[in-house]
Write a protein that holds these residues in place. Structure first.
Motif, short mmCIF file in Angstrom:
data_model
loop_
_atom_site.label_atom_id
_atom_site.label_comp_id
_atom_site.label_asym_id
_atom_site.label_seq_id
_atom_site.Cartn_x
_atom_site.Cartn_y
_atom_site.Cartn_z
N SER A 21 0.84 -1.20 0.00
CA SER A 21 0.00 0.00 0.00
C SER A 21 0.87 1.24 0.00
O SER A 21 1.90 1.29 0.68
CB SER A 21 -0.89 0.03 1.24
OG SER A 21 -1.76 -1.07 1.27
N GLU A 56 -3.15 5.07 1.63
CA GLU A 56 -4.01 4.29 0.74
C GLU A 56 -4.69 3.17 1.52
O GLU A 56 -4.05 2.46 2.29
CB GLU A 56 -3.13 3.70 -0.37
CG GLU A 56 -3.83 3.07 -1.50
CD GLU A 56 -2.85 2.64 -2.59
OE1 GLU A 56 -3.15 2.95 -3.76
OE2 GLU A 56 -1.83 2.01 -2.28
N GLU A 116 -8.11 0.39 -2.07
CA GLU A 116 -7.47 1.25 -3.07
C GLU A 116 -6.17 0.62 -3.56
O GLU A 116 -5.87 0.64 -4.75
CB GLU A 116 -7.19 2.64 -2.49
CG GLU A 116 -8.44 3.44 -2.20
CD GLU A 116 -8.17 4.68 -1.36
OE1 GLU A 116 -8.98 5.63 -1.48
OE2 GLU A 116 -7.20 4.70 -0.56
N ASP A 130 -4.41 -3.14 -11.60
CA ASP A 130 -4.28 -2.37 -12.83
C ASP A 130 -2.81 -2.25 -13.23
O ASP A 130 -2.45 -2.48 -14.38
CB ASP A 130 -4.91 -0.99 -12.66
CG ASP A 130 -4.78 -0.16 -13.93
OD1 ASP A 130 -5.21 -0.63 -15.01
OD2 ASP A 130 -4.22 0.95 -13.86
N GLU A 131 -1.93 -1.91 -12.28
CA GLU A 131 -0.51 -1.73 -12.59
C GLU A 131 0.16 -3.03 -13.03
O GLU A 131 0.95 -3.03 -13.98
CB GLU A 131 0.24 -1.19 -11.37
CG GLU A 131 -0.02 0.25 -11.06
CD GLU A 131 0.70 0.74 -9.81
OE1 GLU A 131 0.50 1.91 -9.46
OE2 GLU A 131 1.47 -0.03 -9.19
N THR A 185 -6.88 -2.43 -5.93
CA THR A 185 -7.40 -1.95 -7.21
C THR A 185 -6.26 -1.37 -8.06
O THR A 185 -6.14 -1.68 -9.25
CB THR A 185 -8.50 -0.90 -6.99
OG1 THR A 185 -9.56 -1.51 -6.24
CG2 THR A 185 -9.04 -0.36 -8.29
N ARG A 186 -5.40 -0.58 -7.44
CA ARG A 186 -4.26 0.01 -8.15
C ARG A 186 -3.28 -1.08 -8.59
O ARG A 186 -2.82 -1.10 -9.74
CB ARG A 186 -3.54 1.02 -7.25
CG ARG A 186 -2.27 1.60 -7.87
CD ARG A 186 -1.52 2.53 -6.91
NE ARG A 186 -1.29 1.96 -5.60
CZ ARG A 186 -0.36 1.02 -5.32
NH1 ARG A 186 0.40 0.53 -6.28
NH2 ARG A 186 -0.21 0.58 -4.08
N GLU A 187 -2.96 -2.01 -7.69
CA GLU A 187 -1.99 -3.06 -8.01
C GLU A 187 -2.48 -3.96 -9.16
O GLU A 187 -1.69 -4.34 -10.02
CB GLU A 187 -1.69 -3.91 -6.78
CG GLU A 187 -0.82 -3.22 -5.74
CD GLU A 187 0.64 -3.10 -6.16
OE1 GLU A 187 1.08 -3.81 -7.10
OE2 GLU A 187 1.36 -2.31 -5.54
#
Length: 145
Positions: free
Chosen positions: A52, A56, A60, A67-68, A63-65
């Motif tokens: 994180s 964050e 969150e 996508d990345e 969700t970010r990980e």
């Protein structure tokens, strides 16, 4: 959400999040990590996720990980429990469940070697970090409704 750790109030601990992603057949999406000495659990099959960022939330972060790491957007993201990666990164890891029915070979992998769906009965043959294996077993024992 349940936690498998107790920590002194006010102590800062590094956090992370991973996702148990299943398809309509009940297979689990696993991520083969790079074989690099400087990372936790090199050359192990794991779940997608990561640390994180400051401020964050676990939701969150995952969700970010997703996508990345794979350009992945999942359905039905549900927070399950927390487990500490005591023998690797030392992070307190939030486990999430989600579903996705795409072709894993079409995902844009930015970290690691490979993504692959596995049927639960084939997981015992894989090299998986102990805390990830524990989380998967807990999930499979009582999957979310």
């Amino acid at each position: 959400m349940q936690s498998d750790t107790t920590r002194p109030e006010g102590s800062a601990i590094a956090r992370g999040a991973v996702a148990i992603i299943t398809n309509r057949h009940g297979d689990l999406l696993l991520h083969l990590r790079d074989d690099l000495a400087h990372i936790a659990w090199p050359a192990h099959w794991s779940l997608l996720g990561g640390g994180s960022d400051d401020g964050e939330s676990p939701a969150e972060a995952i969700t970010r990980e997703l996508d990345e790491e794979a350009g992945l957007t999942v359905r039905n993201l549900t927070e399950l429990f927390e487990i500490c990666d005591e023998h690797g990164s030392g992070q307190l890891i939030s486990f999430f469940a989600a579903d996705w029915d795409g072709d894993e070979t079409s995902l844009r992998l930015s970290e690691g070697v490979k993504l692959q769906f596995f049927a639960p009965e084939h997981l015992d043959a894989l090299t998986i970090p102990p805390y990830i294996r524990d989380g998967i077993h807990r999930y499979l024992a009582v999957p979310p409704a």
